[in-house]
Structure formats: C-alpha cells, structure tokens
Write a protein that holds these residues in place. Structure first.
Motif, mmCIF file in Angstrom:
data_model
loop_
_atom_site.group_PDB
_atom_site.id
_atom_site.type_symbol
_atom_site.label_atom_id
_atom_site.label_comp_id
_atom_site.label_asym_id
_atom_site.label_seq_id
_atom_site.Cartn_x
_atom_site.Cartn_y
_atom_site.Cartn_z
ATOM 1 N N GLY A 119 19.901 -0.926 -4.581
ATOM 2 C CA GLY A 119 20.953 -0.009 -4.167
ATOM 3 C C GLY A 119 20.524 1.010 -3.125
ATOM 4 N N GLY A 120 19.255 1.157 -2.896
ATOM 5 C CA GLY A 120 18.763 2.125 -1.923
ATOM 6 C C GLY A 120 17.409 1.696 -1.411
ATOM 7 N N PRO A 121 16.853 2.484 -0.506
ATOM 8 C CA PRO A 121 15.538 2.115 0.043
ATOM 9 C C PRO A 121 14.433 2.245 -1.001
ATOM 10 C CG PRO A 121 16.221 4.263 0.844
ATOM 11 C CD PRO A 121 17.373 3.704 0.057
ATOM 12 N N ILE A 122 13.395 1.437 -0.839
ATOM 13 C CA ILE A 122 12.223 1.478 -1.697
ATOM 14 C C ILE A 122 11.010 1.739 -0.807
ATOM 15 C CG2 ILE A 122 10.684 0.124 -3.156
ATOM 16 C CD1 ILE A 122 13.072 -1.268 -4.293
ATOM 17 N N VAL A 123 10.178 2.689 -1.236
ATOM 18 C CA VAL A 123 8.938 2.981 -0.528
ATOM 19 C C VAL A 123 7.794 2.555 -1.434
ATOM 20 C CG1 VAL A 123 7.477 4.767 0.493
ATOM 21 C CG2 VAL A 123 9.969 4.912 0.699
ATOM 22 N N VAL A 124 6.932 1.687 -0.933
ATOM 23 C CA VAL A 124 5.767 1.204 -1.668
ATOM 24 C C VAL A 124 4.522 1.782 -1.001
ATOM 25 C CG1 VAL A 124 4.445 -0.836 -2.337
ATOM 26 C CG2 VAL A 124 6.944 -0.947 -2.253
ATOM 27 N N VAL A 125 3.695 2.448 -1.805
ATOM 28 C CA VAL A 125 2.424 2.967 -1.304
ATOM 29 C C VAL A 125 1.347 2.034 -1.826
ATOM 30 C CG1 VAL A 125 0.834 4.925 -1.282
ATOM 31 C CG2 VAL A 125 3.310 5.323 -1.341
ATOM 32 N N ARG A 126 0.567 1.456 -0.918
ATOM 33 C CA ARG A 126 -0.431 0.483 -1.349
ATOM 34 C C ARG A 126 -1.786 0.770 -0.727
ATOM 35 N NH1 ARG A 126 -0.223 -3.934 2.685
ATOM 36 N NH2 ARG A 126 1.437 -3.360 4.081
ATOM 37 N N ASP A 127 -2.795 0.284 -1.430
ATOM 38 C CA ASP A 127 -4.158 0.468 -0.939
ATOM 39 C C ASP A 127 -4.536 -0.718 -0.065
ATOM 40 O OD1 ASP A 127 -4.629 -1.593 -2.721
ATOM 41 O OD2 ASP A 127 -5.652 -0.332 -4.182
ATOM 42 N N ASN A 128 -5.819 -0.868 0.203
ATOM 43 C CA ASN A 128 -6.271 -1.910 1.122
ATOM 44 C C ASN A 128 -6.856 -3.123 0.422
ATOM 45 O OD1 ASN A 128 -5.859 -0.796 3.907
ATOM 46 N ND2 ASN A 128 -6.830 0.924 2.887
ATOM 47 N N ALA B 69 -2.151 -9.456 3.185
ATOM 48 C CA ALA B 69 -1.823 -10.850 3.500
ATOM 49 C C ALA B 69 -0.649 -10.945 4.471
ATOM 50 C CB ALA B 69 -1.499 -11.606 2.217
ATOM 51 N N ALA B 70 -0.702 -11.945 5.328
ATOM 52 C CA ALA B 70 0.333 -12.136 6.344
ATOM 53 C C ALA B 70 1.704 -12.351 5.705
ATOM 54 C CB ALA B 70 -0.024 -13.320 7.243
ATOM 55 N N GLY B 71 1.763 -13.086 4.607
ATOM 56 C CA GLY B 71 3.041 -13.343 3.931
ATOM 57 C C GLY B 71 3.689 -12.064 3.444
ATOM 58 N N LEU B 72 2.885 -11.147 2.935
ATOM 59 C CA LEU B 72 3.410 -9.868 2.462
ATOM 60 C C LEU B 72 3.926 -9.041 3.630
ATOM 61 C CD1 LEU B 72 3.911 -7.991 0.091
ATOM 62 C CD2 LEU B 72 1.573 -7.181 0.330
ATOM 63 N N LYS B 73 3.201 -9.069 4.736
ATOM 64 C CA LYS B 73 3.649 -8.331 5.926
ATOM 65 C C LYS B 73 4.980 -8.889 6.445
ATOM 66 C CE LYS B 73 -0.910 -6.882 7.438
ATOM 67 N NZ LYS B 73 -1.932 -6.931 8.469
ATOM 68 N N ARG C 253 0.636 2.271 3.944
ATOM 69 C CA ARG C 253 -0.721 1.855 3.597
ATOM 70 C C ARG C 253 -1.651 3.056 3.565
ATOM 71 N NH1 ARG C 253 -3.537 -2.284 7.412
ATOM 72 N NH2 ARG C 253 -5.538 -1.327 7.134
ATOM 73 N N LEU C 254 -2.387 3.194 2.466
ATOM 74 C CA LEU C 254 -3.361 4.275 2.349
ATOM 75 C C LEU C 254 -4.560 3.991 3.243
ATOM 76 C CD1 LEU C 254 -3.442 4.769 -1.521
ATOM 77 C CD2 LEU C 254 -2.394 6.287 0.154
ATOM 78 N N PRO C 255 -5.240 5.025 3.699
ATOM 79 C CA PRO C 255 -6.509 4.817 4.403
ATOM 80 C C PRO C 255 -7.512 4.159 3.452
ATOM 81 C CG PRO C 255 -5.741 7.094 4.626
ATOM 82 C CD PRO C 255 -4.863 6.432 3.632
ATOM 83 N N PRO C 256 -8.622 3.622 3.965
ATOM 84 C CA PRO C 256 -9.590 2.925 3.108
ATOM 85 C C PRO C 256 -10.048 3.724 1.889
ATOM 86 C CG PRO C 256 -10.134 2.571 5.389
ATOM 87 C CD PRO C 256 -8.998 3.563 5.363
ATOM 88 N N TYR C 257 -10.285 5.003 2.029
ATOM 89 C CA TYR C 257 -10.641 5.821 0.878
ATOM 90 C C TYR C 257 -9.841 7.103 0.989
ATOM 91 C CZ TYR C 257 -13.192 8.490 -2.576
ATOM 92 O OH TYR C 257 -13.517 9.251 -3.680
ATOM 93 N N ALA C 258 -8.899 7.281 0.070
ATOM 94 C CA ALA C 258 -7.994 8.420 0.169
ATOM 95 C C ALA C 258 -7.735 9.049 -1.193
ATOM 96 C CB ALA C 258 -6.687 7.961 0.806
ATOM 97 N N PRO C 259 -8.753 9.654 -1.812
ATOM 98 C CA PRO C 259 -8.532 10.254 -3.121
ATOM 99 C C PRO C 259 -7.499 11.375 -3.096
ATOM 100 C CG PRO C 259 -10.654 10.925 -2.254
ATOM 101 C CD PRO C 259 -10.107 9.858 -1.336
ATOM 102 N N ASP C 260 -7.331 12.017 -1.935
ATOM 103 C CA ASP C 260 -6.341 13.079 -1.836
ATOM 104 C C ASP C 260 -4.912 12.544 -1.807
ATOM 105 O OD1 ASP C 260 -7.152 11.982 0.643
ATOM 106 O OD2 ASP C 260 -6.215 13.634 1.727
#
Length: 108
Positions: free
Chosen positions: A5-14, A20-24, A37-44
């Motif tokens: 019903g509305g937009p979805i925002v997914v935050v993902r790591d590396n 994967a190309a299929g996911l993109k 996409r989170l940076p390679p190491y982003a504890p903050d």
C-alpha cells in the motif's frame, strides 16, 4: 507479487547475496521499493552492532565447554536484552536511524 500500500525502504549491509545482480534488477523494477546500502562498516547506522556489543561484553569472560553451553549463554543474553526495553532503546539511540524514522527517504 502485489505491490504494498505504500513505499518500502530496505536498509541492507554488504553481504554478498545483497549485492547480487538479480536483487538489483528486482529493486530497479519495483518503484515502491527503495534500497539503502550501508557502508562496509557502519556501527553508527546499524543498531545490530550495539546489540552484539552488549552480548559480547556479557560473554567475554566465559569459557565455553561445549557448543550447547555457548548456545544456552547466547540465548540467555539475547533474552535479557529482549526483556529490557531501555537497552533496545539505547541501541537505537546511538544510531542516526531515529532521524531517518522521522524523515524517511522518498523513492526516486
């Protein structure tokens, strides 16, 4: 698949499967989905890092005799965190996600 019903925002790591190309392609083909996409190491940015820090600190001086012992202690520590909302709130507070929750990105 039916669009939500509305937009979805997914935050993902590396993780390699997240790159994967299929996911993109899937993300590109669905305008209701925004992937950040989170940076390679982003504890903050990643509250999971704070949770694991709590678990690690609680288990640091334990010598595990068996895998079952490790499993029991790990589950106990995760349950302890689950039952203390102030710890969960603290893990979220140390990130900038509180700001993102109030001002979510708009799909482009």
């Amino acid at each position: 698949m039916r669009a939500p019903g509305g937009p979805i925002v997914v935050v993902r790591d590396n993780l390699n499967t997240h790159l994967a190309a299929g996911l993109k392609r899937y993300e590109a083909d669905h305008d209701w989905l925004t992937a950040v996409r989170l940076p390679p190491y982003a504890p903050d940015l990643n509250p999971v890092e704070a949770f694991w820090s709590l678990v690690h600190r609680a288990m640091a001086s334990t010598a595990f005799g068996t895998p079952d012992h490790l499993d029991r202690v790990l589950r106990r520590e995760l349950r302890r965190i689950q039952l203390l909302p102030r710890l969960i709130d603290g893990c979220l507070t140390v990130t900038v996600l509180a700001v993102l929750a109030m001002n979510p990105p708009t799909p482009s």
